[in-house]
Each structure stands twice: as structure tokens, then as C-alpha cells.
Motif scaffolding. Structure first.
Motif, PDB file in Angstrom:
ATOM      1  N   THR A  76       0.835  -1.208   0.000  1.00  7.64           N
ATOM      2  CA  THR A  76       0.000   0.000   0.000  1.00  7.64           C
ATOM      3  C   THR A  76       0.860   1.244   0.000  1.00  7.64           C
TER       4      THR A  76
ATOM      5  N   LEU B 255       0.597   4.144  -2.958  1.00  6.66           N
ATOM      6  CA  LEU B 255      -0.248   5.256  -2.507  1.00  6.66           C
ATOM      7  C   LEU B 255       0.228   6.631  -2.970  1.00  6.66           C
TER       8      LEU B 255
ATOM      9  N   ILE C 179      -7.775   0.868  -3.846  1.00  7.43           N
ATOM     10  CA  ILE C 179      -7.105  -0.132  -3.028  1.00  7.43           C
ATOM     11  C   ILE C 179      -8.177  -0.997  -2.376  1.00  7.43           C
TER      12      ILE C 179
ATOM     13  N   MET D 204      -8.738  -3.928   0.149  1.00  4.26           N
ATOM     14  CA  MET D 204      -8.112  -4.662   1.248  1.00  4.26           C
ATOM     15  C   MET D 204      -8.958  -5.885   1.567  1.00  4.26           C
TER      16      MET D 204
ATOM     17  N   SER E  76      -7.350  -0.327   6.853  1.00  4.06           N
ATOM     18  CA  SER E  76      -8.179   0.063   5.726  1.00  4.06           C
ATOM     19  C   SER E  76      -9.092   1.233   6.080  1.00  4.06           C
TER      20      SER E  76
ATOM     21  N   ARG F  26      -9.002   5.258   4.821  1.00  3.38           N
ATOM     22  CA  ARG F  26     -10.121   5.960   4.184  1.00  3.38           C
ATOM     23  C   ARG F  26     -10.276   7.374   4.730  1.00  3.38           C
TER      24      ARG F  26
ATOM     25  N   HIS G 246      -9.853   5.629  -3.810  1.00  2.47           N
ATOM     26  CA  HIS G 246     -10.860   4.806  -3.144  1.00  2.47           C
ATOM     27  C   HIS G 246     -10.206   3.699  -2.339  1.00  2.47           C
ATOM     28  N   VAL G 247     -10.767   3.410  -1.168  1.00  2.00           N
ATOM     29  CA  VAL G 247     -10.319   2.295  -0.337  1.00  2.00           C
ATOM     30  C   VAL G 247     -11.553   1.538   0.132  1.00  2.00           C
ATOM     31  N   THR G 248     -11.586   0.245  -0.131  1.00  2.00           N
ATOM     32  CA  THR G 248     -12.697  -0.605   0.292  1.00  2.00           C
ATOM     33  C   THR G 248     -12.155  -1.830   1.007  1.00  2.00           C
TER      34      THR G 248
ATOM     35  N   LEU H 125     -15.686  -1.059  -4.630  1.00  2.00           N
ATOM     36  CA  LEU H 125     -14.503  -0.202  -4.770  1.00  2.00           C
ATOM     37  C   LEU H 125     -14.775   0.945  -5.731  1.00  2.00           C
TER      38      LEU H 125
ATOM     39  N   ASN I  70     -16.548   3.487  -3.928  1.00  2.00           N
ATOM     40  CA  ASN I  70     -15.833   3.899  -2.722  1.00  2.00           C
ATOM     41  C   ASN I  70     -16.626   3.557  -1.462  1.00  2.00           C
TER      42      ASN I  70
END
Length: 269
Positions: free
Chosen positions: A124, A128, A139, A141, A168, A172, A181-183, A226, A229
Motif C-alpha cells: 500500500t 499510494l 485499493i 483490502m 483500511s 479511508r 478509493h479504499v474498500t 470499490l 468507494n
């Protein structure tokens, strides 16, 4: 922006792509037009998947056969990804062990923590900065419902997934408004196909069929989330129950109950 559209230069990275959710994530990404980098230990399986994706979807596919519990392998991959245009990072690779930790192989437990937590963190951090600078990226996770509570007889796995879950959702908060976006995917049991009588595991014996979730469906749900978001995807009845139990039930009550179940998995391992 958000998750970049497929292009000739962007790559989506999937770790743990040789089986299960990782393999299905790679298939869904390729079906949606993304060129991919497949990462896992089993190079022969990855090469077979790469041929499939190239033939079925006409995308570029690269294979990186490496063990992400090895810090030197992770460092090599991080150096590469930091210099590439990465549109999506699916941090999926992970393993689990069952049984009292004092009776398990210590080297294996350390390797599990490096794979499940350290590699996720390192990869990550590698991608990033470019995503933030570009104002786009995704991303995914792959944590676990097991990361929501203490689980005796599954201690290293539960603790490592607790890290992924918390990392995670913390990330966010930092990335709000950046376009990245991070999910978090927090599944319980996930099955690819129907196990035969010959390869059914202790987990298959103990978890009823209706509580399993299909990995291809989980992959679709996760990548859709994702794109939107969404903070967390919790597929399946058992995953949701574990999330509720982990969040609202007294740990002194829940941990022994769950621990006895996971102890049975260790007995059958």
C-alpha cells in the motif's frame, strides 16, 4: 476522479491470484478491460491464468511468482510498483492456521504475520503516493470477519486481519477528498465451486452449505463496491453475524465460543 478506466499503461495488481477470491478478482478485472499483474507463489498456476485472461479478454497480463512472506520479495515488488502506473491494488494474499499457537510452528506463524499484515502495509505504501498525486486509484483490502474479534485457536490470523481491517478504515479517513478509493472486503467462508468428497476439509464439514459465499460473486461485489468507494463489503450470513458479534457482544462471552469452533478446525488440520 476515482478508479482509473482501463488503459494501455495502467495495471491492476492482484496478490494471492492463484486461487479463490484472488483468482476471481483477476478474472473480473480482466473482463472489465484492465490489464493485470498477478502475484502469488505458484508460478505455473499464474501462467495458466495469464493465458486464460489474455485469450478471453485481450488484456496484458504479467506474472510475478513470489512469496510475499519473504521481505526481500516484497521489497522487490514494492520497488517495481512504485515506478509503474497502478490503477488498482487488490491486497488479497493471506493464509490462516488453526490450533493453540504454542503448539504451532513458530516460523510459520511469523511468516503468516508478514504475509497477512506486513506485505499489505508495504505494498500500500508503495502505490499510494502515485495515486494521491494523480488523484485516482483504488485499493481493495481483503480483511476478514475474523478480524473483528479475538479468536482463540486462530490467534495470528485474527490479529493480522484486525490490522488489515483497521488499517483500511483508517486510511479511508486520511484519503477523503483525494480521489483515491479504499474498500475493505471482510468475508467469512468463501468457496470456489463445490468440494468433492475427496478434498472436503474440516471447514467444509463444520460450516453448512448455506453459509458459504461463492468467490466469483464476492469478487464482483468487491470491485463494484470499490468503484463506488464503499467502506466495507461483508458478504454472506456468517460474515455479517461475526461482524455483529465482534462489534456488540461481550468478548469474554464470544471468544470462548468461537475459540471452541476454531479449535475443531485445528483438530482436523
Amino acid at each position: 476522479m476515482a478508479v482509473p478506466h482501463p488503459s494501455s499503461t495502467f495495471r491492476a495488481v492482484v496478490t494471492g491470484a492463484s486461487s479463490g477470491i484472488g483468482m476471481e478478482l483477476a478474472r473480473v478485472l480482466a473482463r472489465r478491460g484492465h490489464s493485470v499483474i498477478l502475484v502469488a507463489r505458484r508460478g505455473d498456476v499464474l501462467e495458466g491464468l495469464a493465458d486464460e485472461l489474455r485469450g478471453d479478454f485481450s488484456v496484458e497480463v504479467e506474472v510475478r511468482a513470489m512469496d510475499l512472506s519473504d521481505p526481500s520479495a516484497v521489497a522487490t515488488l514494492c520497488d517495481e510498483l512504485a515506478e509503474r502506473e497502478i490503477s488498482v491494488l487488490a491486497n488479497n494474499a493471506g493464509v490462516a492456521t488453526f490450533g493453540p499457537i504454542a503448539e504451532l510452528d513458530a516460523a510459520g506463524e511469523r511468516a503468516q504475520l508478514r504475509l497477512n499484515a506486513n506485505a499489505v502495509h508495504d505494498l500500500t505504501l508503495a502505490v499510494l503516493p502515485q495515486m494521491v498525486a494523480r488523484g485516482s486509484g483504488g485499493i481493495l483490502m481483503v480483511g476478514s470477519a475474523a478480524g473483528n474479534m479475538p479468536i482463540p485457536n486462530n490467534a495470528t490470523y485474527a490479529a493480522s486481519k484486525a490490522f488489515v481491517n483497521t488499517f483500511s478504515e483508517s486510511l479511508r479517513g486520511e484519503l477523503k477528498g483525494t480521489g483515491v478509493h479504499v474498500t475493505l472486503l471482510a468475508p467469512g467462508p468463501v468457496r470456489t465451486g463445490v468440494p468433492s468428497a475427496d478434498d472436503a476439509s474440516t471447514v467444509d464439514d463444520l460450516v453448512p452449505d448455506f453459509l458459504w459465499h461463492d468467490s466469483s460473486r464476492v469478487a464482483e461485489m468487491s470491485l463494484d463496491a470499490l468503484a463506488r468507494n464503499k467502506m466495507r463489503v461483508v458478504p454472506g450470513t456468517l460474515s455479517k453475524a461475526m461482524s455483529v458479534a465482534g462489534g456488540y457482544s461481550p468478548r469474554a462471552v464470544v471468544a470462548p465460543i468461537v475459540g471452541r469452533f476454531y479449535g475443531k478446525l485445528g483438530d482436523g488440520a
